[in-house]
Motif scaffolding. Structure first.
Motif, PDB file in Angstrom:
ATOM      1  N   ASN A 109      15.500  -4.712  -0.642  1.00 36.21           N
ATOM      2  CA  ASN A 109      15.721  -3.407  -0.286  1.00 36.21           C
ATOM      3  C   ASN A 109      17.259  -3.026  -0.524  1.00 36.21           C
ATOM      4  O   ASN A 109      17.638  -1.810  -0.506  1.00 36.21           O
ATOM      5  CB  ASN A 109      15.577  -3.072   1.176  1.00 36.21           C
ATOM      6  CG  ASN A 109      14.001  -3.066   1.577  1.00 36.21           C
ATOM      7  OD1 ASN A 109      13.317  -3.055   0.620  1.00 36.21           O
ATOM      8  ND2 ASN A 109      13.748  -3.294   2.771  1.00 36.21           N
ATOM      9  N   LYS A 159       4.884   0.111   4.927  1.00 37.92           N
ATOM     10  CA  LYS A 159       5.667  -0.655   3.965  1.00 37.92           C
ATOM     11  C   LYS A 159       6.899   0.253   3.842  1.00 37.92           C
ATOM     12  O   LYS A 159       6.746   1.318   3.319  1.00 37.92           O
ATOM     13  CB  LYS A 159       5.084  -0.863   2.587  1.00 37.92           C
ATOM     14  CG  LYS A 159       5.783  -1.541   1.467  1.00 37.92           C
ATOM     15  CD  LYS A 159       6.224  -2.887   1.836  1.00 37.92           C
ATOM     16  CE  LYS A 159       7.282  -3.535   0.986  1.00 37.92           C
ATOM     17  NZ  LYS A 159       7.901  -4.824   1.500  1.00 37.92           N
ATOM     18  N   LYS A 160       7.930  -0.305   4.082  1.00 38.29           N
ATOM     19  CA  LYS A 160       9.279   0.260   3.835  1.00 38.29           C
ATOM     20  C   LYS A 160      10.315  -0.352   2.965  1.00 38.29           C
ATOM     21  O   LYS A 160      10.294  -1.434   2.744  1.00 38.29           O
ATOM     22  CB  LYS A 160      10.197   0.450   5.394  1.00 38.29           C
ATOM     23  CG  LYS A 160       9.404   1.159   6.326  1.00 38.29           C
ATOM     24  CD  LYS A 160      10.200   1.199   7.787  1.00 38.29           C
ATOM     25  CE  LYS A 160       9.420   2.288   8.703  1.00 38.29           C
ATOM     26  NZ  LYS A 160      10.010   2.071  10.048  1.00 38.29           N
ATOM     27  N   TYR A 161      10.878   0.693   2.072  1.00 36.98           N
ATOM     28  CA  TYR A 161      11.952   0.084   1.178  1.00 36.98           C
ATOM     29  C   TYR A 161      13.334   0.910   1.601  1.00 36.98           C
ATOM     30  O   TYR A 161      13.433   2.157   1.654  1.00 36.98           O
ATOM     31  CB  TYR A 161      11.811   0.400  -0.116  1.00 36.98           C
ATOM     32  CG  TYR A 161      10.435  -0.121  -0.484  1.00 36.98           C
ATOM     33  CD1 TYR A 161      10.394  -1.463  -1.257  1.00 36.98           C
ATOM     34  CD2 TYR A 161       9.193   0.474  -0.740  1.00 36.98           C
ATOM     35  CE1 TYR A 161       9.474  -2.089  -1.739  1.00 36.98           C
ATOM     36  CE2 TYR A 161       8.066  -0.085  -1.301  1.00 36.98           C
ATOM     37  CZ  TYR A 161       8.029  -1.316  -1.796  1.00 36.98           C
ATOM     38  OH  TYR A 161       6.957  -2.013  -2.532  1.00 36.98           O
ATOM     39  N   LYS A 207       5.612 -15.072   1.696  1.00 36.68           N
ATOM     40  CA  LYS A 207       5.785 -14.320   2.892  1.00 36.68           C
ATOM     41  C   LYS A 207       6.309 -12.804   2.620  1.00 36.68           C
ATOM     42  O   LYS A 207       6.012 -11.862   3.241  1.00 36.68           O
ATOM     43  CB  LYS A 207       6.624 -14.951   4.041  1.00 36.68           C
ATOM     44  CG  LYS A 207       5.801 -16.080   4.626  1.00 36.68           C
ATOM     45  CD  LYS A 207       6.648 -16.444   5.730  1.00 36.68           C
ATOM     46  CE  LYS A 207       6.160 -17.993   6.489  1.00 36.68           C
ATOM     47  NZ  LYS A 207       4.709 -17.918   6.746  1.00 36.68           N
ATOM     48  N   LYS A 208       7.093 -12.962   1.743  1.00 35.48           N
ATOM     49  CA  LYS A 208       7.942 -11.579   1.581  1.00 35.48           C
ATOM     50  C   LYS A 208       7.788 -10.915   0.011  1.00 35.48           C
ATOM     51  O   LYS A 208       8.510 -10.009  -0.511  1.00 35.48           O
ATOM     52  CB  LYS A 208       9.196 -11.721   1.673  1.00 35.48           C
ATOM     53  CG  LYS A 208       9.514 -11.798   3.253  1.00 35.48           C
ATOM     54  CD  LYS A 208      11.159 -11.925   3.616  1.00 35.48           C
ATOM     55  CE  LYS A 208      11.182 -11.744   5.079  1.00 35.48           C
ATOM     56  NZ  LYS A 208      11.286 -10.587   5.832  1.00 35.48           N
ATOM     57  N   VAL A 209       6.764 -11.570  -0.776  1.00 40.07           N
ATOM     58  CA  VAL A 209       6.769 -11.133  -2.356  1.00 40.07           C
ATOM     59  C   VAL A 209       6.847  -9.473  -2.314  1.00 40.07           C
ATOM     60  O   VAL A 209       5.943  -8.993  -1.616  1.00 40.07           O
ATOM     61  CB  VAL A 209       5.778 -11.694  -3.100  1.00 40.07           C
ATOM     62  CG1 VAL A 209       4.355 -11.310  -2.584  1.00 40.07           C
ATOM     63  CG2 VAL A 209       5.854 -11.498  -4.439  1.00 40.07           C
ATOM     64  N   SER A 210       7.522  -8.850  -3.236  1.00 38.41           N
ATOM     65  CA  SER A 210       7.408  -7.437  -3.635  1.00 38.41           C
ATOM     66  C   SER A 210       7.547  -7.190  -4.870  1.00 38.41           C
ATOM     67  O   SER A 210       8.688  -6.948  -5.486  1.00 38.41           O
ATOM     68  CB  SER A 210       8.427  -6.642  -2.511  1.00 38.41           C
ATOM     69  OG  SER A 210       8.385  -5.345  -2.734  1.00 38.41           O
ATOM     70  N   LEU A 211       6.425  -6.993  -5.724  1.00 37.32           N
ATOM     71  CA  LEU A 211       6.804  -6.722  -7.228  1.00 37.32           C
ATOM     72  C   LEU A 211       6.555  -5.118  -7.490  1.00 37.32           C
ATOM     73  O   LEU A 211       5.957  -4.512  -6.708  1.00 37.32           O
ATOM     74  CB  LEU A 211       5.617  -7.405  -7.924  1.00 37.32           C
ATOM     75  CG  LEU A 211       5.680  -9.000  -7.597  1.00 37.32           C
ATOM     76  CD1 LEU A 211       4.524  -9.574  -8.262  1.00 37.32           C
ATOM     77  CD2 LEU A 211       7.056  -9.602  -8.328  1.00 37.32           C
ATOM     78  N   ILE A 247       2.598  -7.232  -2.876  1.00 38.07           N
ATOM     79  CA  ILE A 247       3.411  -6.395  -1.992  1.00 38.07           C
ATOM     80  C   ILE A 247       3.066  -6.853  -0.452  1.00 38.07           C
ATOM     81  O   ILE A 247       1.720  -6.856  -0.204  1.00 38.07           O
ATOM     82  CB  ILE A 247       3.679  -5.005  -1.854  1.00 38.07           C
ATOM     83  CG1 ILE A 247       4.287  -4.695  -3.201  1.00 38.07           C
ATOM     84  CG2 ILE A 247       4.407  -4.468  -0.584  1.00 38.07           C
ATOM     85  CD1 ILE A 247       4.676  -3.249  -3.308  1.00 38.07           C
ATOM     86  N   LYS A 248       3.899  -7.613   0.197  1.00 39.35           N
ATOM     87  CA  LYS A 248       3.613  -7.726   1.672  1.00 39.35           C
ATOM     88  C   LYS A 248       3.844  -6.629   2.739  1.00 39.35           C
ATOM     89  O   LYS A 248       5.103  -5.944   2.299  1.00 39.35           O
ATOM     90  CB  LYS A 248       4.785  -8.732   2.063  1.00 39.35           C
ATOM     91  CG  LYS A 248       4.364 -10.310   1.323  1.00 39.35           C
ATOM     92  CD  LYS A 248       2.893 -10.814   1.430  1.00 39.35           C
ATOM     93  CE  LYS A 248       2.555 -11.949   0.627  1.00 39.35           C
ATOM     94  NZ  LYS A 248       1.328 -12.341   0.603  1.00 39.35           N
TER      95      LYS A 248
END
Lengths: 230, 254
Positions: free
Chosen positions: B183, A9-11, B250-254, A51-52
């Motif tokens: 991001n 997982k990258k941010y 597909k892309k949730v990011s909490l 989180i994906k």
């Protein structure tokens, strides 16, 4: 039960999880060990479906993490995640409405054990009380996997033993409990399996007893050795 | 999904009660002014009630958008996204709860408008001349009572459809900033910019929609001329919900 293969997982410029591969099986208590920022919380959020991952595979009972896994995996985040209007009673009703594995009677019993009032507003509670409320509501789910992110955070030294004992009392042959903590000495005596994470990667994992025997040291000492230079 | 709607309504209850209290306060002001024969205060209070109608429309819209934004940007979002419910149901529940709030305020304001107008005419009989003039004007345009109410209904439907298009486009902008652009720095600014860009593009396309009657001469023609825009904005709503739901899955990011 839960299979993770090369999770990433990258941010932006940060890699929260660089490479995590592990299997979680029922009947065990797992410790996810590592200092702050090592990727423990991100890993748990990926398992919880919040989180994906950027890359890698994760399946629960051979199905991708999603609606099915959310019905069987309970996750306790580190933060206070309850809606501001909620009392312990409201939170219990919410869980009863959405999770078939939620045991309301068990929840009330756990709240009683934690000395929490059912009608008290959670947003007005001290951090220690919120930590106990989160624990009670999460453990009241009879889930296949129970993930507790830093369950001892905000809990005073006297109550820690009570919390640990409550977690042990909820461990069965049918479920797996995953706990993350940097208070390794508190977990040492209860865990069956240790996963050491460093900079988003699993640096060592195995049955706690086997690790102690093969390395000739306690989990606490292994922790100190691995993270001494971080 | 109905359970989610229940909790959505509960989350917004404080804001709804405040808005309701403000409207009822203004109504109280109007009633006291009208019953005490105070022309200036009646004029002020009725003007404020008209403004409150428009403000209520925007407030309900903002409540709906804010609750979704908060869900994706604060820790309370875990409560919703930990549940074994699809992202489409989550979005749907928010839209439906917004619709319920909107319908509640619409009914409240229509009831208040009808009773207040009747009271206004009773207290100030000379205003009957104005309503008679309006009726004559409508009759000269060939609009009878049924035509008038049909036109009102069409206007309400058009308002609802555009309302949902706006809310769903805002959802899409917030979803994009929290998923595809997760991001990036300044996510709040990004979602505002995306929303403005989407609205501009959608408006530009709406401008070139076919014009069935360029100068409608009857209520029916006016209603028919709304159809392309209604279909277009309904499609925009469906597309926005579909893209938002898919991105969350597909892309949730909490």
């Amino acid at each position: 039960m839960l299979k993770c293969e090369n999770l990433v997982k990258k941010y932006m410029n940060t890699t929260a999880v660089a490479d995590i591969s592990t299997n979680i099986e029922p009947g065990k208590i797992y410790a996810l060990l590592g200092p702050n920022g090592s990727g423990k919380t991100t890993f748990m959020k990926i398992v919880a479906g919040l989180i994906k991952p950027t890359a890698g595979n994760i399946t629960f009972e051979d199905k991708p993490v999603g609606i099915y896994s959310k019905a069987h995996i309970a996750y306790m985040p580190t933060e206070n995640f309850f809606y501001s209007y909620m009392t312990c009673k409201d939170a219990g009703h919410y869980y009863r409405d959405f999770f078939n594995d939620f045991d309301e009677e068990k929840y009330h019993q756990l709240l009683k054990e934690m000395d929490l009032d059912l009608n008290q507003k959670i947003s007005k509670m001290s951090s220690g009380m919120v930590a106990k409320a989160k624990l009670a509501i999460t453990l009241a789910r009879n889930s296949r996997i129970i993930m507790l992110d830093e369950p001892l955070n905000g809990i005073d030294i006297i109550a820690r033993e009570k919390v640990i004992n409550t977690v042990i009392a909820n461990a069965t042959q049918d479920n797996a409990i995953i706990m993350s903590s940097h208070l390794v000495d508190e977990l040492e005596k209860v865990i069956d399996y240790a996963i050491f994470i460093r900079k988003g990667e699993v640096v060592m994992q195995g049955e706690a007893e086997e690790l102690r025997t093969s390395r000739g040291m306690s989990i606490v000492d292994m922790y100190k050795q691995i993270y001494a230079h971080d | 999904m109905f359970r989610l709607i229940k909790y959505e309504m509960r989350k917004n209850i404080t804001s709804v009660v405040i808005l309701f209290a403000v409207i009822m306060g203004l109504e109280g002001y109007f009633l006291i002014s009208a019953l005490t024969d105070s022309r200036s205060h009646t004029a002020i209070s009725s003007s404020l009630l008209v403004i409150a109608t428009m403000v209520a429309y925007f407030c309900v819209c903002i409540f709906g958008i804010a609750t979704y934004s908060k869900e994706l940007k604060s820790k309370t979002g875990y409560m919703t996204f930990m549940t074994p419910i699809s992202s489409f149901s989550i979005i749907g529940s928010k839209l439906i709860s917004t619709l319920i709030e909107g319908v509640f305020f619409a009914i409240l304001l229509v009831v208040l408008a009808c009773t207040d107008m009747a009271l206004f005419e009773a207290v100030f009989p000379e205003t009957k001349l104005f309503s008679s003039f309006i009726n004559m004007l409508l009759e000269s345009m060939g609009v009878d009572a049924s035509g008038f109410w049909l036109g009102m209904l069409a206007t309400v439907i058009e308002l609802l459809v555009t309302f949902f298009a706006i809310v769903s486009m805002a959802y899409l902008a917030i979803t994009l900033s929290s998923t595809a652009f997760q991001n990036k720095k300044y996510k709040g600014v990004i979602s505002a910019v995306i929303f403005i860009v989407i609205v501009i593009i959608v408006s530009k396309v709406a401008d070139v929609l076919p014009n069935i009657y360029s100068n409608p001469t009857s209520v029916i023609e006016a209603i028919v001329s709304m159809v392309p825009a209604l279909i277009y904005f309904t499609l925009i709503t469906v597309a926005s919900i579909f893209v938002s739901g898919t991105l969350l899955e597909k892309k949730v990011s909490l």
